[in-house]
Design an enzyme around this catalytic site. Sequence first.
Site, PDB file in Angstrom:
ATOM      1  N   LYS A 272      22.953  33.189  29.586  1.00 26.93           N
ATOM      2  CA  LYS A 272      24.375  33.482  29.820  1.00 26.93           C
ATOM      3  C   LYS A 272      25.210  32.360  29.229  1.00 26.93           C
ATOM      4  O   LYS A 272      24.856  31.186  29.324  1.00 26.93           O
ATOM      5  CB  LYS A 272      24.650  33.563  31.330  1.00 26.93           C
ATOM      6  CG  LYS A 272      25.901  34.316  31.677  1.00 26.93           C
ATOM      7  CD  LYS A 272      25.658  35.796  31.552  1.00 26.93           C
ATOM      8  CE  LYS A 272      26.673  36.650  32.236  1.00 26.93           C
ATOM      9  NZ  LYS A 272      26.239  38.042  32.339  1.00 26.93           N
TER      10      LYS A 272
ATOM     11  N   GLY B 274      38.185  45.224  41.764  1.00 29.65           N
ATOM     12  CA  GLY B 274      38.236  44.939  40.320  1.00 29.65           C
ATOM     13  C   GLY B 274      38.043  46.190  39.495  1.00 29.65           C
ATOM     14  O   GLY B 274      36.947  46.756  39.452  1.00 29.65           O
ATOM     15  N   VAL B 275      39.137  46.631  38.874  1.00 30.47           N
ATOM     16  CA  VAL B 275      39.026  47.812  38.005  1.00 30.47           C
ATOM     17  C   VAL B 275      39.251  47.372  36.553  1.00 30.47           C
ATOM     18  O   VAL B 275      40.178  47.809  35.872  1.00 30.47           O
ATOM     19  CB  VAL B 275      39.975  48.970  38.432  1.00 30.47           C
ATOM     20  CG1 VAL B 275      39.331  49.828  39.492  1.00 30.47           C
ATOM     21  CG2 VAL B 275      41.317  48.452  38.922  1.00 30.47           C
ATOM     22  N   GLY B 276      38.351  46.488  36.110  1.00 32.50           N
ATOM     23  CA  GLY B 276      38.350  46.045  34.716  1.00 32.50           C
ATOM     24  C   GLY B 276      37.455  46.976  33.909  1.00 32.50           C
ATOM     25  O   GLY B 276      37.374  48.181  34.185  1.00 32.50           O
TER      26      GLY B 276
ATOM     27  N   VAL C 151      34.154  47.556  33.727  1.00 35.20           N
ATOM     28  CA  VAL C 151      33.157  48.353  34.434  1.00 35.20           C
ATOM     29  C   VAL C 151      33.790  49.108  35.610  1.00 35.20           C
ATOM     30  O   VAL C 151      33.534  50.298  35.811  1.00 35.20           O
ATOM     31  CB  VAL C 151      31.983  47.482  34.950  1.00 35.20           C
ATOM     32  CG1 VAL C 151      30.937  48.348  35.620  1.00 35.20           C
ATOM     33  CG2 VAL C 151      31.353  46.694  33.809  1.00 35.20           C
TER      34      VAL C 151
HETATM   35  P1  NAI Z   1      36.439  42.512  33.533  1.00 38.38           P
HETATM   36  O1  NAI Z   1      36.966  41.142  33.330  1.00 38.38           O
HETATM   37  O2  NAI Z   1      36.694  43.545  32.512  1.00 38.38           O
HETATM   38  O3  NAI Z   1      36.954  43.100  34.934  1.00 38.38           O
HETATM   39  C1  NAI Z   1      37.015  42.349  36.107  1.00 38.38           C
HETATM   40  C2  NAI Z   1      38.259  42.792  36.838  1.00 38.38           C
HETATM   41  O4  NAI Z   1      38.279  42.175  38.118  1.00 38.38           O
HETATM   42  C3  NAI Z   1      39.550  42.386  36.122  1.00 38.38           C
HETATM   43  O5  NAI Z   1      40.403  43.511  36.025  1.00 38.38           O
HETATM   44  C4  NAI Z   1      40.123  41.291  37.019  1.00 38.38           C
HETATM   45  O6  NAI Z   1      41.547  41.266  36.978  1.00 38.38           O
HETATM   46  C5  NAI Z   1      39.592  41.704  38.373  1.00 38.38           C
HETATM   47  N1  NAI Z   1      39.496  40.655  39.380  1.00 38.38           N
HETATM   48  C6  NAI Z   1      39.168  39.366  39.220  1.00 38.38           C
HETATM   49  N2  NAI Z   1      39.146  38.738  40.416  1.00 38.38           N
HETATM   50  C7  NAI Z   1      39.467  39.667  41.336  1.00 38.38           C
HETATM   51  C8  NAI Z   1      39.609  39.652  42.751  1.00 38.38           C
HETATM   52  N3  NAI Z   1      39.434  38.539  43.470  1.00 38.38           N
HETATM   53  N4  NAI Z   1      39.959  40.799  43.388  1.00 38.38           N
HETATM   54  C9  NAI Z   1      40.148  41.941  42.680  1.00 38.38           C
HETATM   55  N5  NAI Z   1      40.040  42.014  41.355  1.00 38.38           N
HETATM   56  C10 NAI Z   1      39.702  40.879  40.686  1.00 38.38           C
HETATM   57  O7  NAI Z   1      34.879  42.342  33.800  1.00 38.38           O
HETATM   58  P2  NAI Z   1      33.745  43.438  33.706  1.00 38.38           P
HETATM   59  O8  NAI Z   1      33.115  43.371  32.386  1.00 38.38           O
HETATM   60  O9  NAI Z   1      34.261  44.730  34.233  1.00 38.38           O
HETATM   61  O10 NAI Z   1      32.683  42.836  34.738  1.00 38.38           O
HETATM   62  C11 NAI Z   1      32.878  42.927  36.147  1.00 38.38           C
HETATM   63  C12 NAI Z   1      31.658  42.343  36.849  1.00 38.38           C
HETATM   64  O11 NAI Z   1      30.506  43.094  36.469  1.00 38.38           O
HETATM   65  C13 NAI Z   1      31.361  40.894  36.485  1.00 38.38           C
HETATM   66  O12 NAI Z   1      30.816  40.229  37.608  1.00 38.38           O
HETATM   67  C14 NAI Z   1      30.305  41.013  35.405  1.00 38.38           C
HETATM   68  O13 NAI Z   1      29.498  39.866  35.330  1.00 38.38           O
HETATM   69  C15 NAI Z   1      29.538  42.215  35.892  1.00 38.38           C
HETATM   70  N6  NAI Z   1      28.808  42.912  34.844  1.00 38.38           N
HETATM   71  C16 NAI Z   1      29.459  43.392  33.752  1.00 38.38           C
HETATM   72  C17 NAI Z   1      28.756  44.077  32.775  1.00 38.38           C
HETATM   73  C18 NAI Z   1      29.433  44.695  31.595  1.00 38.38           C
HETATM   74  O14 NAI Z   1      28.803  45.535  30.929  1.00 38.38           O
HETATM   75  N7  NAI Z   1      30.676  44.370  31.311  1.00 38.38           N
HETATM   76  C19 NAI Z   1      27.291  44.244  32.857  1.00 38.38           C
HETATM   77  C20 NAI Z   1      26.723  43.762  34.089  1.00 38.38           C
HETATM   78  C21 NAI Z   1      27.468  43.095  35.028  1.00 38.38           C
END
Ligand code: NAI
Length: 416
Positions: free
Chosen positions: A80, A173-175, A177
């Site tokens: 990572k 968190g609606v990013g 994923v």
């Molecule tokens: P992202 O950065 O696109 O989305 C994360 C979202 O969470 C953002 O919209 C952010 O504003 C929000 N956020 C941050 N802190 C918060 C809180 N305290 N309360 C509510 N919302 C909050 O990240 P992504 O790629 O969606 O990843 C999300 C999680 O899934 C991470 O832990 C990542 O390591 C894990 N993950 C992601 C994968 C991927 O394919 N992108 C694969 C496996 C795991």
Amino acid sequence: MTIVREIAGQEHDHVLAFRDEATGLNGFLAIHSLKAGPAVGGVRIQPYRSDLAALTDALRLSRAMTYKVALAELPCGGGKAVIVDHPGFKREAAMQEFGRFVEQCGGRFFTGPDAGVTAEDMVQVRSTTKYCADETSPELGDLAVHTAMGVWHAMRICLAAAKIEEPVVAIQGVGSVGMQLARILHENGCELIVADTNRKRARAAAKEFGAEMVSTDEIVSAICNVFAPCAMGGVISAESIPTLKARVICGSANNVLNAPEDGDELHRLGILYAPDYLANAGGIIRGAEYYFQHRKDSRASIERIGSRMQKVIELSVARDRGTSRIADELAEGLWKHPAHPAGQVRATQGAASPIVDLAAARAKRPVQPGANQTLAPAPPQGVRRDVIPGASRGAARDKRRRATHKRRRRDRIPID
Ligand code: NAI
């Protein structure tokens, strides 16, 4: 020019600090294991409060990646990269510089997106390295979609096990994923509650899926039957557990448990926890199958996340142990098993050699921006097994052994 420093890691094969003054690039690459194959893992960008916090995150996340790929039975190890976001961070140039650093690792680290990383960031990384997933490739697809689909497969098993017929899912968190997961859950008739520190995203999810929007302080204890952490790790802790209303915890976030004991407490309380690295493996399964095994389609493999979840639940009930402990046992069993590529290499491996030969790297011409476009999708030889310390056996013998071991593993370890 990025300065790279190797830090002694206790259980990690390599831990590297990288820094480039000109672009403000500052981060860490932790390679937990190269024993089963190249280390795979995303790159995360966060405004870490200190270098120590960033390093700690990289160490924990890379270890979880090893467990994730072992449980998914992929011929890889865990790694990572984390990058510190700060006011002097010149994003575009810094991501190109990061790509050069990944390129210098010579295929021992293969990366992709993680939290805080945008599609544009990935374009910059790919302009200087071929060791990065190209989500613009229609065959590979959007890794966040694959991840979300895997989470859904784990969740539907948990719903059945917990006899939840009318799921109300609170997504933190609606990013990348979380939003895809919301879409899948909505299509499958779940009611949704969402929260995001980025209120625009939460509003978008509320509008598109008819979700209820709550504050980020309220989401963990929202009245729901499933809590889906899809933001940062450490959210399930001694402090948050007593406030939970959910009977199931299943999301995409990595390192959901603040401490291993939190998983025991969930088990004691009868809250069913889908182990994070089991549930969120969909993206890495697709990436590894696409780049290393040249599979056209990974839907069946991603669906098997559901059967693994089922197995973990059954063992958890039979042994009266938390699902997180059961998943750890299974992953360690697979990873350390002599039948696993990691088990074989361990027997012959000496000390890990330095990962980045800076003198050689300086002598090399950097990859020209856009050059990798002709290489995408990355060719199998892009990830060179011969640079893995101790893994210099012939490719044919390797292939034969893996086929035998795959058969043995299938017979001996009843995961699916
Ligand atoms: P992202 O950065 O696109 O989305 C994360 C979202 O969470 C953002 O919209 C952010 O504003 C929000 N956020 C941050 N802190 C918060 C809180 N305290 N309360 C509510 N919302 C909050 O990240 P992504 O790629 O969606 O990843 C999300 C999680 O899934 C991470 O832990 C990542 O390591 C894990 N993950 C992601 C994968 C991927 O394919 N992108 C694969 C496996 C795991």
